[in-house]
Write an enzyme that holds these catalytic residues in place. Structure first.
Site, PDB file in Angstrom:
ATOM      1  N   LYS A  62      32.558  49.085  33.513  1.00  0.00           N
ATOM      2  CA  LYS A  62      33.029  47.911  34.240  1.00  0.00           C
ATOM      3  C   LYS A  62      31.824  47.115  34.765  1.00  0.00           C
ATOM      4  CE  LYS A  62      36.351  47.177  38.096  1.00  0.00           C
ATOM      5  NZ  LYS A  62      37.246  47.899  39.047  1.00  0.00           N
TER       6      LYS A  62
ATOM      7  N   SER B 219      42.137  46.474  38.830  1.00  0.00           N
ATOM      8  CA  SER B 219      41.087  45.559  38.449  1.00  0.00           C
ATOM      9  C   SER B 219      40.244  46.022  37.265  1.00  0.00           C
ATOM     10  CB  SER B 219      40.170  45.312  39.647  1.00  0.00           C
ATOM     11  OG  SER B 219      39.493  46.508  40.008  1.00  0.00           O
TER      12      SER B 219
ATOM     13  N   SER C 188      42.949  50.766  40.920  1.00  0.00           N
ATOM     14  CA  SER C 188      42.321  50.006  39.830  1.00  0.00           C
ATOM     15  C   SER C 188      41.897  50.790  38.610  1.00  0.00           C
ATOM     16  CB  SER C 188      41.114  49.241  40.360  1.00  0.00           C
ATOM     17  OG  SER C 188      41.555  48.045  40.931  1.00  0.00           O
TER      18      SER C 188
HETATM   19  N1  GLN Z   1      45.009  45.843  43.284  1.00  0.00           N
HETATM   20  C1  GLN Z   1      44.395  46.344  44.466  1.00  0.00           C
HETATM   21  C2  GLN Z   1      43.627  45.235  45.127  1.00  0.00           C
HETATM   22  O1  GLN Z   1      43.721  44.175  44.657  1.00  0.00           O
HETATM   23  C3  GLN Z   1      43.471  47.483  44.122  1.00  0.00           C
HETATM   24  C4  GLN Z   1      42.222  47.046  43.493  1.00  0.00           C
HETATM   25  C5  GLN Z   1      41.262  48.148  43.260  1.00  0.00           C
HETATM   26  O2  GLN Z   1      41.623  49.313  43.240  1.00  0.00           O
HETATM   27  N2  GLN Z   1      39.998  47.761  43.127  1.00  0.00           N
HETATM   28  O3  GLN Z   1      42.933  45.400  46.092  1.00  0.00           O
END
Ligand code: GLN
Length: 485
Positions: free
Chosen positions: A78, A153, A177
């Site tokens: 990532k 994400s 995520s």
């Molecule tokens: N979807 C969640 C957020 O927007 C989790 C994102 C993540 O785990 N980085 O914060």
């Protein structure tokens, strides 16, 4: 079999027996990336030349008789991981020119195990999102249905595995995520216990929740990747100095007599019928394998999303203060004076979801509201943590859905942040509790979309969930299906 269809173990055998070189494998992956990218958009940067140089070095190592499990294996990570000398954007325009001077520990560990970096994967901006639609570098599409989101994400990390553009990838998980995109793309994804993997060199979103973890084709690959990245790091004071087990060697214990908890708050009305059916079938499979089910309750589950969006945004507002146009990334060229320069650089560099979160977090931390929101959220976090610890007194692992629905359509939730936030309802509590959990392929919806199953473990019991996941994988064929692309 195509090289790009292989898992780590299959490729490792060929490399070890010298039936294939890492340069050949890496070249095949780079060709695959090039042919698939226009349809999927998993990558922000493809590190073509560096990959071939690293593969040649791996081949020399193999020729010298040294072939570890990851030597010469082409991986991608990532774009939240710092990579020395390689553009690292975190999905944001504000870092569109940022070349880090050092690398994240988790990536260094993979590199030192001989892995080859194919490139940096697309993600929601600063890891804020559940759909990969908030990246400044374009959307990523779900390889199972390109009109749908891959999840987020770490959407690029999951899509690249599902589209066979990388043998395995790394993501991060602050509120789901790794697990949610793994579920939507039909791969295995594991969020380790907080402190299990170093966060050094991972661009911080919410420091008390962020964890690094693998996304892979199957459970064995997941165990191999986790073992390579786990462990104490003196550069991350929150990493924990506890021995790293040989996760892959511990997979085969079976689930006979394993006590699996079913938290009633996770099996609610409103759960998509296909998800519901998949969970039911998974429970039956585990029963057949000899596991016992126990009904449990995590009574504060209802408060998890609200608690998370106070704590995560508060920490983000502080972490993101460093992007001011002076030390990192984008600097506005329209500015008059210092304050104007900082304001404009941030206004131009951050996308709208990131701005929303900075404002929410700043508000929650502001004097007068700090006690009512931030401190209150910390207290509720403790209650949520206590829920898990109390339930784990009676069960070994928990089984739940990962997400309330399969992958949704691109554009469906992007203008409704609350709906987007609710898609993490089953993953967020685990981050607040700080424990480990994983997603593994458990079935498909009527229209052919993958559905994942979540296994939650006690702190530092990654072995237990991997073992339970492996037993399920051995008894089912879901992980063998491939997205047609
Ligand atoms: N979807 C969640 C957020 O927007 C989790 C994102 C993540 O785990 N980085 O914060």
């Amino acid at each position: 079999m195509n090289i790009f269809d292989m898992n780590i173990q299959e490729l490792h055998m060929l490399l070890k027996k010298k039936q294939l070189s890492s340069v050949e494998a890496t070249t095949a992956m780079l060709e695959r990336i090039e042919s698939i990218e226009p349809q999927i958009g998993s990558f922000i940067t493809v590190t073509h030349e560096q990959a071939l140089t690293a593969a040649a070095a791996a081949d020399r190592q193999i020729a010298a008789g040294e072939c570890h499990r990851l030597t010469g294996i082409p991986l991608a990570i990532k774009d939240i991981f710092l990579t020395e000398g390689i553009l690292t954007t975190c999905g944001s325009r504000i870092l569109d020119n940022f070349i880090p001077p050092y690398s994240a520990t988790s990536w260094e560990k993979l590199r030192d195990s001989g892995a080859v970096l194919l490139g940096k994967l697309n993600q929601d901006e600063f890891a804020m999102g559940s759909s990969n639609e908030s990246s400044a570098y374009g959307i990523t599409r779900n390889p199972w249905d390109t009109s749908r989101i891959p999840g987020g994400s770490s959407g690029g990390s999951a899509a690249a595995v599902a589209a066979r553009q990388a043998i395995a990838t790394l993501g991060t998980d602050t509120g789901g995520s790794i697990r949610q995109p793994a579920s939507h793309c039909g791969c295995v994804g594991l969020k380790p216990t907080y402190g299990r993997v170093s966060r050094y060199g991972v661009i911080a979103y919410a420091s008390s929740l962020d964890q690094v973890g693998p996304l892979t084709r199957d459970v064995t690959d997941c165990a191999i990747m986790l073992e390579a990245i786990a462990g104490y790091d003196p550069k991350d004071s929150t990493s924990v100095d506890t021995p790293v087990p040989d996760y892959a060697a511990a997979l085969a214990g079976g689930v006979k007599g394993l006590k699996i908890g079913l938290p009633k708050e996770y099996f609610i009305a409103g759960l998509d019928p296909d998800v519901q059916k998949t969970m039911q079938a998974a429970i039956e499979t585990y029963r057949r394998l000899g596991a016992e089910f126990v009904d449990i309750s995590l009574p504060h589950t209802d408060y998890a999303v609200a608690t998370y969006y106070l704590i995560a945004t508060a920490e983000a507002s502080s972490n993101l203060a460093r992007y001011e146009g002076v030390r990192f990334g984008h600097r506005s060229d329209k500015a008059e004076g210092l304050i104007d320069m900082m304001t404009r650089s941030r206004s131009e560099g951050f996308g709208s979801e990131v701005k929303r979160r900075i404002m929410l977090g700043t508000y929650a931390l502001s004097s007068g509201y700090y006690d009512a929101y931030y401190v209150k959220a910390q207290k509720v976090r403790t209650l949520i943590m206590n829920d898990f610890m109390a339930a784990f007194a009676n069960v070994d692992v928990m089984l739940t859905p990962v997400a309330p629905t399969p992958a949704f359509k691109i554009g469906e939730k992007i203008n409704d942040p609350l709906q987007m936030y609710l898609s993490d309802i089953f993953t967020i509590p685990v981050n607040l509790a700080g424990t480990c959990a994983m997603s593994l392929p458990a079935g498909f919806s009527a229209d052919g979309l993958p559905i994942g199953l979540q296994l939650i473990g006690k702190p530092f019991s990654e072995e237990a969930i991997l073992q339970a996941a492996y037993a399920f994988e051995q008894a089912t064929e879901w992980h063998k299906r491939k997205a047609v692309i």
